[in-house]
Design a protein around this motif. Structure first.
Motif, short mmCIF file in Angstrom:
data_model
loop_
_atom_site.label_atom_id
_atom_site.label_comp_id
_atom_site.label_asym_id
_atom_site.label_seq_id
_atom_site.Cartn_x
_atom_site.Cartn_y
_atom_site.Cartn_z
N THR A 110 -9.69 -6.28 8.50
CA THR A 110 -11.12 -6.20 8.77
C THR A 110 -11.64 -7.53 9.29
O THR A 110 -12.35 -7.60 10.30
CB THR A 110 -11.88 -5.82 7.49
OG1 THR A 110 -11.34 -4.62 6.98
CG2 THR A 110 -13.36 -5.65 7.76
N ILE B 111 -15.30 -2.62 -1.69
CA ILE B 111 -14.90 -3.95 -1.20
C ILE B 111 -15.60 -4.26 0.12
O ILE B 111 -16.16 -5.34 0.32
CB ILE B 111 -13.37 -4.04 -1.02
CG1 ILE B 111 -12.68 -3.98 -2.39
CG2 ILE B 111 -12.97 -5.32 -0.30
CD1 ILE B 111 -11.17 -3.81 -2.32
N LEU B 112 -15.62 -3.26 1.03
CA LEU B 112 -16.27 -3.45 2.32
C LEU B 112 -17.74 -3.80 2.15
O LEU B 112 -18.27 -4.74 2.76
CB LEU B 112 -16.12 -2.18 3.16
CG LEU B 112 -16.68 -2.23 4.58
CD1 LEU B 112 -15.94 -3.26 5.41
CD2 LEU B 112 -16.61 -0.87 5.25
N THR C 249 -16.32 1.71 12.81
CA THR C 249 -15.16 2.45 12.34
C THR C 249 -14.39 3.11 13.46
O THR C 249 -13.27 2.73 13.79
CB THR C 249 -15.61 3.54 11.35
OG1 THR C 249 -16.44 2.92 10.37
CG2 THR C 249 -14.42 4.18 10.69
N PHE D 72 -5.00 -3.98 -1.43
CA PHE D 72 -5.95 -3.91 -0.30
C PHE D 72 -5.88 -5.12 0.62
O PHE D 72 -6.64 -5.21 1.57
CB PHE D 72 -7.38 -3.79 -0.84
CG PHE D 72 -7.65 -2.47 -1.47
CD1 PHE D 72 -7.75 -1.33 -0.68
CD2 PHE D 72 -7.82 -2.35 -2.83
CE1 PHE D 72 -8.00 -0.10 -1.26
CE2 PHE D 72 -8.06 -1.13 -3.42
CZ PHE D 72 -8.15 0.00 -2.63
N TRP E 240 0.87 -1.18 0.00
CA TRP E 240 0.00 0.00 0.00
C TRP E 240 0.90 1.23 0.00
O TRP E 240 1.35 1.68 1.05
CB TRP E 240 -0.92 0.00 1.22
CG TRP E 240 -1.79 1.22 1.31
CD1 TRP E 240 -1.59 2.28 2.13
CD2 TRP E 240 -2.95 1.51 0.55
NE1 TRP E 240 -2.56 3.22 1.95
CE2 TRP E 240 -3.41 2.78 0.97
CE3 TRP E 240 -3.65 0.83 -0.46
CZ2 TRP E 240 -4.54 3.37 0.42
CZ3 TRP E 240 -4.78 1.41 -0.99
CH2 TRP E 240 -5.21 2.68 -0.55
N ALA F 101 -12.04 0.81 -1.80
CA ALA F 101 -12.04 0.18 -0.47
C ALA F 101 -13.46 0.10 0.09
O ALA F 101 -13.88 -0.93 0.64
CB ALA F 101 -11.14 0.96 0.49
N PHE G 123 -5.69 -4.69 4.37
CA PHE G 123 -6.89 -4.06 4.95
C PHE G 123 -8.03 -5.06 5.05
O PHE G 123 -8.77 -5.08 6.04
CB PHE G 123 -7.30 -2.86 4.10
CG PHE G 123 -6.22 -1.84 3.98
CD1 PHE G 123 -5.97 -0.95 5.01
CD2 PHE G 123 -5.42 -1.78 2.85
CE1 PHE G 123 -4.95 0.00 4.91
CE2 PHE G 123 -4.41 -0.85 2.74
CZ PHE G 123 -4.16 0.04 3.78
N ILE G 124 -8.17 -5.87 3.98
CA ILE G 124 -9.24 -6.87 4.01
C ILE G 124 -9.00 -7.86 5.14
O ILE G 124 -9.89 -8.15 5.94
CB ILE G 124 -9.31 -7.61 2.64
CG1 ILE G 124 -9.71 -6.63 1.55
CG2 ILE G 124 -10.30 -8.77 2.71
CD1 ILE G 124 -9.59 -7.18 0.14
N LEU H 218 -9.29 2.84 7.21
CA LEU H 218 -8.55 3.38 6.07
C LEU H 218 -9.34 4.52 5.41
O LEU H 218 -8.80 5.60 5.16
CB LEU H 218 -8.29 2.26 5.04
CG LEU H 218 -7.74 2.71 3.69
CD1 LEU H 218 -6.27 3.09 3.83
CD2 LEU H 218 -7.91 1.63 2.63
N ILE H 219 -10.62 4.26 5.17
CA ILE H 219 -11.45 5.26 4.50
C ILE H 219 -11.59 6.50 5.38
O ILE H 219 -11.39 7.63 4.93
CB ILE H 219 -12.84 4.67 4.16
CG1 ILE H 219 -12.67 3.43 3.27
CG2 ILE H 219 -13.71 5.71 3.50
CD1 ILE H 219 -13.89 2.54 3.21
N LEU I 43 -10.56 -1.82 6.76
CA LEU I 43 -11.05 -0.98 5.67
C LEU I 43 -11.77 0.29 6.13
O LEU I 43 -11.48 1.38 5.62
CB LEU I 43 -11.97 -1.80 4.76
CG LEU I 43 -11.29 -2.84 3.86
CD1 LEU I 43 -12.33 -3.82 3.31
CD2 LEU I 43 -10.57 -2.15 2.70
#
Lengths: 251, 322
Positions: free
Chosen positions: B89, B301-302, B250, B82, B73, B298, B85-86, B277-278, B274
Motif C-alpha cells: 500500500t 489497518i488501512l 482500489t 499483513f 499470508w 486489514a 500488504f501494508i 486484498l479486501i 490492502l
C-alpha cells in the motif's frame, strides 16, 4: 523644459472599451507631474502605460508610443524588466512582500544583482531606508516581517524598495489614498524631497494634494487629455472650460 | 408626547414574548447544527468500533506485532501476516503521489501565473472530465496501455540503465507492478492536485505579484521568491489530499499491480495493497477460520494508516504555517 517621458498618440483598449484616446503628452524631467481628473477618466491607465503594467491585464490592446529618455518602451526588442527597473511604481495600497523589512529593500537589488558583497547590501538598505524616512523607526528590527509595520510605515518601505533599484522615474498611483493624514504627509514630504533627483508622476483624485505637490499638471477627462501645463498657471488660469469646472468642483 | 401607560406595558410584554421565542429558535438551531456537525465524527468512531469488533477474534488470537510485521499470508494454514500488504500500500501510494506532484505543480503554476484567460477556460473543463472518469476505466486503460508499457519499454530500459540498483531491478518482467499501479494512481489524482494547487495560487493577492513585477522581477522570479514560499502550506495540503485519495484507491490499482502477497523490493515487483486484498477476497471466504476477521482487520489497518497520516499532516501543516 526637457521631456523625460514622451507619449505620442497612445490608444488603450480593455477588450472593446477604449480607455485612452490619442493621448500625446510630455512629462518634464525631475519635477512632480500630477495627473488628475474624475474617476474613470483614464489617469491610472496613463500612469501604468509608463512601466508597461497595462499588459498584465488580459485583453489589453495598446497602440502608439511611449518614449522614456528617447527609447520607445513598446518597441519589440525592449526588455520589460529593464523598463520596470527604470520606472518604479508606488502602488495605491502598501504591498510589503512576505519577507523581512531588510529583504524587502534587498529584493530588487538582488534580482538585478546590483551589489557584489553582503556589506554593500547592508549599506544600501540603510541608505534607501533613510531616503524613504523610515530608517530611524526600523533600524533595530530589520529582520522582523515587513507586515509587522504600520500601514504608513509599509508604504514608506515600498518607497525604499522601489528606490533601491535606482529608477529614474517614480510613479505613484494615488499613493496616499489608503493612508491616514499623518502618514500621507510623510509620503508627500518624501516625494517633495526626492523630486530633484527623480522624475515623479503622481495620480491623485484630491485637488488639494495636487496643488501641494504639482509642478506640472495633466488634466484628463473621458480618456483624453483636456489640458496640461505648469501647475501655477493651470490652477489659476485654466484655458479649457472643463478644467475650470473641475477646479471649481462642478464634477 | 406621553404614551398610554397601559398600552406601553402590553407592548413591552409582547416584545418580551417575541424575544424569548426568538432566543429559543436560536438555541434550537444551534443544537440541530451541532448534532449534524458531530455526525461525521460519530460515523468514523462507529466504523472504527465496528471493524474492531469484527476483527476482534484474530486480534485476540495473535499478537499485534505478528499481524503487522508477519510476512506470511497463508490463511488456510492459519498464518495471517499483513506486512507485505501494508508495505505494498505504502509503495504504490508513494510512487503514485511522487509521480503526480512535480508535473501537477508545474501545470498549476502555468495555469495560474502564465496562461491567458482563454487557455485557462479551455483547460479547466478538460481537467474536470479527467476527474470524472470512473476508476474502472482507468484500470482498463492501465491494463491495456500502462502494463505493456512497463513490460516492454520501461522495464527493459530501467534494467539496462539502472539494473544494478535494487530499486530498479526487474525480477518479475510481467509489467504488473508497483510502477504500473503508481502510474495509474498518479494520473487519477492529477486533476485533484492541479485544481487544489491552482486555487491556492489564486488566493495570493494580485497586488503581491505586481509589487514584485514593479521592481523589474520576471514572472519566474516572482513565483520562486514571492509566491512559492507563500503557497507552500497549501501545496502540502494538496499533497495530503492526493495521498489520502491514493491510499484507498482500489479497483484501478488492483487491475494492474499484480496482486501477489510479497514484500516488493523494486518498482517492477508486483505488490498487493490492502484495498485490493479486501476487494478480491471479501465475500468468498470459503470456510477458513478467522478469514473474515483477518480481512476486516486489514480494513481496520488501512483506516488507521489513513487517520494517522492525516493527523501527522495536520501537525506538520500547523508547524509550517507558524
Amino acid at each position: 523644459m526637457s521631456a523625460h517621458i514622451d507619449v505620442t498618440n497612445l490608444n488603450v483598449f480593455y477588450g472593446k472599451q477604449q480607455a485612452l484616446t490619442n493621448v500625446s503628452i510630455a512629462i518634464p524631467r525631475q519635477q512632480i507631474t500630477v495627473i488628475m481628473g474624475p474617476s474613470g477618466c483614464g489617469k491610472t491607465t496613463l500612469l501604468k502605460s509608463f512601466n508597461r503594467f497595462l499588459e498584465l491585464t488580459d485583453g489589453t490592446t495598446i497602440t502608439g508610443a511611449v518614449h522614456v529618455d528617447g527609447q520607445n518602451i513598446y518597441a519589440g526588442d525592449v526588455d520589460v524588466t529593464a523598463v520596470r527597473k527604470r520606472v518604479g511604481l508606488l502602488a495605491q495600497r502598501p504591498t510589503p512582500l512576505p519577507m523581512s523589512i531588510y529583504d524587502n529593500v534587498c529584493y530588487g537589488m538582488q534580482i538585478h544583482q546590483m551589489r557584489t558583497n553582503n556589506a554593500d547590501y547592508v549599506a544600501a538598505v540603510q541608505h534607501y531606508l533613510e531616503l524613504a524616512g523610515l530608517w530611524d523607526e526600523v533600524k533595530n528590527r530589520l529582520h522582523e516581517p515587513a507586515t509587522s509595520l504600520s500601514i504608513g510605515q509599509q508604504q514608506r518601505l515600498c518607497l525604499a524598495r522601489g528606490l533601491a533599484v535606482e529608477p529614474e522615474v517614480i510613479l505613484g498611483d494615488e499613493p496616499t489614498s489608503a493612508l491616514d493624514p499623518i502618514s500621507s504627509q510623510h509620503i508627500e514630504k518624501r516625494l517633495l524631497e526626492l523630486k530633484n533627483q527623480y522624475t515623479t508622476v503622481i495620480v491623485t483624485h484630491t485637488l488639494r494634494q495636487a496643488k501641494r505637490l504639482a509642478d506640472y499638471v495633466i488634466f484628463m477627462y473621458m480618456g483624453e487629455v483636456v489640458e496640461a501645463g505648469v501647475a501655477r498657471e493651470l490652477f489659476t488660469n485654466p484655458q479649457q472650460e472643463r478644467t475650470r469646472q473641475y477646479l471649481e468642483g462642478v464634477f | 408626547m406621553a404614551q398610554n401607560p397601559i398600552q406601553s406595558t402590553a407592548a413591552t410584554r409582547t416584545q418580551r414574548v417575541v424575544a424569548v421565542s426568538r432566543q429559543r429558535t436560536d438555541t434550537w438551531a444551534r443544537r440541530v447544527f451541532f448534532v449534524i456537525t458531530i455526525l461525521p465524527i460519530g460515523l468514523i468512531a462507529g466504523v472504527l468500533i465496528g471493524l474492531l469488533y469484527r476483527a476482534w477474534p484474530i486480534l485476540q488470537q495473535y499478537p499485534l506485532t505478528d499481524l503487522l510485521f508477519g510476512v506470511d499470508w497463508k490463511p488456510s494454514e492459519g498464518r495471517f501476516g499483513f506486512y507485505s500488504f501494508i508495505v505494498g500500500t505504502v509503495w504504490v501510494t508513494v510512487v503514485g503521489v511522487g509521480l503526480a506532484i512535480p508535473p501537477c505543480i508545474l501545470v498549476a503554476i502555468y495555469l495560474a501565473e502564465y496562461a491567458g484567460a482563454r487557455t485557462r477556460l479551455l483547460a479547466k473543463p478538460i481537467l474536470d472530465v479527467l476527474a470524472a472518469i470512473p476508476p474502472v476505466v482507468y484500470g482498463v486503460w492501465g491494463l491495456l496501455v500502462v502494463v505493456p508499457l512497463v513490460e516492454t519499454v520501461l522495464g527493459p530500459w530501467a534494467q539496462h540503465l539502472l539494473g544494478f540498483w535494487g530499486l530498479f531491478a526487474v525480477q518479475q518482467p510481467t509489467g504488473f507492478s508497483v510502477l504500473a499501479g503508481g502510474i495509474v494512481l498518479a494520473i487519477m489524482i492529477t486533476p485533484l492536485i492541479i485544481a487544489v494547487v491552482f486555487e491556492i495560487f489564486n488566493t495570493v493577492p494580485v497586488d503581491l505579484r505586481n509589487a514584485s513585477l514593479a521592481v523589474g522581477a520576471t514572472r519566474w522570479e516572482t513565483i520562486q521568491r514571492v509566491l512559492l514560499p507563500q503557497v507552500m502550506p497549501g501545496i502540502i495540503a494538496a499533497i495530503v489530499l492526493g495521498a489520502s485519495r491514493a491510499f484507498g484507491e482500489t479497483i484501478a490499482v488492483l487491475m494492474v499491480v499484480g496482486n501477489i502477497a510479497q514484500v516488493p523490493h523494486s518498482l517492477f515487483d508486483a505488490a498487493y495493497p490492502l484495498p485490493a486484498l479486501i476487494a478480491n477476497n471479501y465475500g468468498d471466504m470459503m470456510s477458513i477460520p478467522l478469514y473474515d476477521a483477518a480481512l476486516l482487520c486489514a480494513a481496520l489497518i488501512l483506516l488507521v494508516i489513513i487517520l494517522l497520516f492525516n493527523i501527522l499532516a495536520t501537525v506538520v501543516l500547523k508547524r509550517f504555517v507558524k
